[in-house]
Design a protein around this motif. Structure first.
Motif, mmCIF file in Angstrom:
data_model
loop_
_atom_site.group_PDB
_atom_site.id
_atom_site.type_symbol
_atom_site.label_atom_id
_atom_site.label_comp_id
_atom_site.label_asym_id
_atom_site.label_seq_id
_atom_site.Cartn_x
_atom_site.Cartn_y
_atom_site.Cartn_z
ATOM 1 N N GLN A 26 -6.011 -2.632 0.166
ATOM 2 C CA GLN A 26 -5.805 -1.242 -0.221
ATOM 3 C C GLN A 26 -7.111 -0.507 -0.483
ATOM 4 O OE1 GLN A 26 -2.479 0.543 -2.792
ATOM 5 N NE2 GLN A 26 -3.967 -0.108 -4.313
ATOM 6 N N HIS A 73 -3.327 -7.637 -1.882
ATOM 7 C CA HIS A 73 -2.963 -6.211 -1.919
ATOM 8 C C HIS A 73 -4.157 -5.368 -2.346
ATOM 9 C CE1 HIS A 73 -1.266 -2.393 -2.964
ATOM 10 N NE2 HIS A 73 -1.191 -2.637 -4.264
ATOM 11 N N TYR A 113 0.833 -1.213 0.000
ATOM 12 C CA TYR A 113 0.000 0.000 0.000
ATOM 13 C C TYR A 113 0.864 1.258 0.000
ATOM 14 C CZ TYR A 113 -2.749 3.908 1.667
ATOM 15 O OH TYR A 113 -3.311 5.152 1.792
ATOM 16 N N TYR A 126 -8.671 1.979 2.140
ATOM 17 C CA TYR A 126 -7.849 3.174 2.342
ATOM 18 C C TYR A 126 -8.038 4.159 1.182
ATOM 19 C CZ TYR A 126 -5.355 0.807 6.115
ATOM 20 O OH TYR A 126 -5.044 0.178 7.285
ATOM 21 N N THR A 150 -0.677 -1.147 -9.805
ATOM 22 C CA THR A 150 -1.094 -2.038 -8.722
ATOM 23 C C THR A 150 -0.349 -3.367 -8.799
ATOM 24 O OG1 THR A 150 -3.294 -1.045 -8.896
ATOM 25 C CG2 THR A 150 -3.111 -3.024 -7.560
#
Length: 517
Positions: free
Chosen positions: A460, A456, A144, A463, A442
């Motif tokens: 993520q 991931h 992140y 957030y 990403t």
């Protein structure tokens, strides 16, 4: 089905399958094949022909990016073999005494490497993994931090491949217009505020909080999820390596990439796609606007590779034989990222993010041109649209390539509302790119952190989503104030954004406190 909302179906299928099965390669391939079947009218043989035609076009059109990735892979291996990466990690381990400092150092390094998001992801991950592992920081948290300081930093850096790409979409002095959008880019700037707030206030939420607790209590930085984690064989480091054997090569690479941008900006012929030494931009700023980002990075990284190799041989930290063996090692390390990028580019191509095939671009243009929304809502609307399109297509560059000209055409001129809307489009494209499982950045953030890619994406999303909601609301406030001018409207917009952000942080910390009790 060309030019309709069905053009987005291939991406929807690929994303849903990836999140359900956690098999990214297969999901992307099936998404591309579905799109090819739609274009071929259900004929499987014609669909296969279309699929590989799109793939060859995309790979061919992005050859310079692939070259840049391979050279980066080689350089990362050389940094490890020289002992520079390990020396920096050891030095940082002695200077950094807390988890928060380790996270802040990672974010700081990410902000310093602003030339290109690809270089950012791979370099920061390679250098900081040993440090974050030492402090039991989960790999998803590292991913992140890497991702949040890649595209969001590049989109607000005047000297970067992203600035060059955006400037190419704007009329007149494209780079100066781009610079004027920076203060209005709420998503990118607030993402950086979010990152450093997480570093110093030490709080997490959602799945990330669970992963951090597992890493903290058990030392398992993968939080039990290692399937499909991007990994590479441990490279033997030279014990005589020094911190300068990392710092100097990184500076050389940045300098060469900037030099590559200036060179192609002065001499790149957009009509022929070749270097033409008879062409010349008026100045360096114009050269940055005119440059070819992919070509610049390929040329710059290649020149840097030669210089760094000579430097290492003269410093006697890496032999010529080790340098040549790094070529295959670096390429192998990049194969997973290149494979996913090939699929991601292909799915964007079959959808027609920039026109052609299923022609998603035509659908977007037709629906926006006929919209009757109040103008003060345009920044928020373009932010949301850009986020959705970038998420579905996996490309922020393709997204602002479609939407920025539309925004300028609809609003006209270079007034506050136009600048705010263009900035919102750029921020929305970064947001969609940030959370998309088929986005190149990403993917490379996962590769840089060596963590499971889907994990991931899942950790993520909350957030990035929180920052995006605040940004959208701030653009509504800002849109109402555009008649007050650039400075006043920007200040009011940011006052709203920071107030909302502070409120969200307070609620999250209180919720975590109650849960702990």
């Amino acid at each position: 089905m060309e030019g309709t909302i069905w053009a987005f179906l291939p991406a929807v299928i690929a994303i849903v399958l990836a999140l359900i099965t956690k098999q990214v390669y297969v999901s992307l391939f099936l998404g591309i094949f579905v799109g090819a079947m739609m274009y071929a009218g259900g004929d499987p043989l014609k669909a296969l022909f279309t699929l590989y035609q799109v793939m060859s076009e995309k790979v061919g059109g992005n050859t310079t990016i692939i070259v840049f990735l391979v050279v980066l892979g080689i350089l990362v291996v050389l940094l490890q073999k020289s002992g520079g990466a390990k020396a920096y990690g050891d030095w940082a381990g002695k200077k950094i005494h807390s988890k928060g400092s380790a996270l802040a150092a990672t974010a700081g390094l990410g902000c310093l490497i602003f030339v290109d998001d690809y270089f950012n992801c791979l370099t920061v991950g390679s250098v900081m993994r040993p440090v974050t592992d030492k402090f039991k920081i989960s790999r998803t948290k590292l991913a992140y931090i890497i991702d949040a300081t890649a595209a969001p930093v590049c989109i607000i850096a005047p000297i970067s491949s992203w600035a060059a790409a955006v400037a190419g979409e704007l009329d007149g002095d494209g780079l100066m217009v781009f610079i004027s959008t920076i203060p209005f880019n709420v998503y990118a700037l607030l993402t950086l505020v979010m990152v450093f707030t997480l570093c110093f206030l030490k709080f997490d939420f959602g799945k990330m909080k669970k992963n951090e607790m597992i890493a903290e209590t058990t030392g398992d930085v993968f939080a039990g999820v290692t399937e499909d984690a991007e990994s590479s064989e441990e490279v033997k480091s030279n014990p005589k390596g020094k911190v300068r054997h990392l710092i100097i090569p990184v500076l050389v690479l940045i300098a060469c990439c900037i030099g590559g941008m200036i060179y192609t900006g002065f001499f790149y012929n957009w009509d022929t796609g070749l270097i033409d030494t008879e062409l010349q931009s008026a100045n360096v700023i114009e050269a940055f606007s005119n440059c070819d980002a992919g070509m610049s990075l390929a040329i710059g990284s290649t020149v840097a590779l030669v210089i760094i190799s000579l430097y290492y041989m003269l410093a006697k930290v890496v032999s010529f034989k080790e340098i040549t063996s790094s070529f295959t090692d670096g390429f192998k390390a990049m194969v997973p990222a290149i494979l996913i990028l090939t699929f991601a580019w292909s799915i964007s191509g079959i959808m027609g993010a920039k026109g052609g095939y299923l022609d998603a671009q035509a659908f977007v243009e037709a629906n926006l041109a006929n919209s009757n929304f109040p103008q003060f809502l345009f920044p928020a609307i373009f932010f949301i649209l850009a986020g959705g399109i970038a998420f579905a297509t996996g490309t922020s560059w393709g997204t602002f390539g479609v939407l920025v000209p539309i925004a300028v055409t609809i609003l006209g001129g270079s007034g506050t509302l136009t600048i705010m809307t263009v900035s919102a489009t750029l921020g929305g494209a970064v947001f969609g790119d940030h959370i998309s499982p088929i986005s190149d950045t990403t993917i490379l953030a996962s590769a840089g952190a060596q963590c499971n890619h889907v994990e991931h994406v899942n950790t993520q999303l909350p957030y990035a989503g929180l920052v995006a909601v605040i940004a959208a609301l701030a653009y509504v406030v800002g849109g109402l104030c555009t008649t007050l001018g650039n400075v006043v409207s920007c200040l009011i917009m940011w006052a709203a954004a920071l107030a909302l952000f502070a409120g969200a942080v307070f609620v999250i910390k209180m919720t975590n406190k109650k849960a702990a009790e």
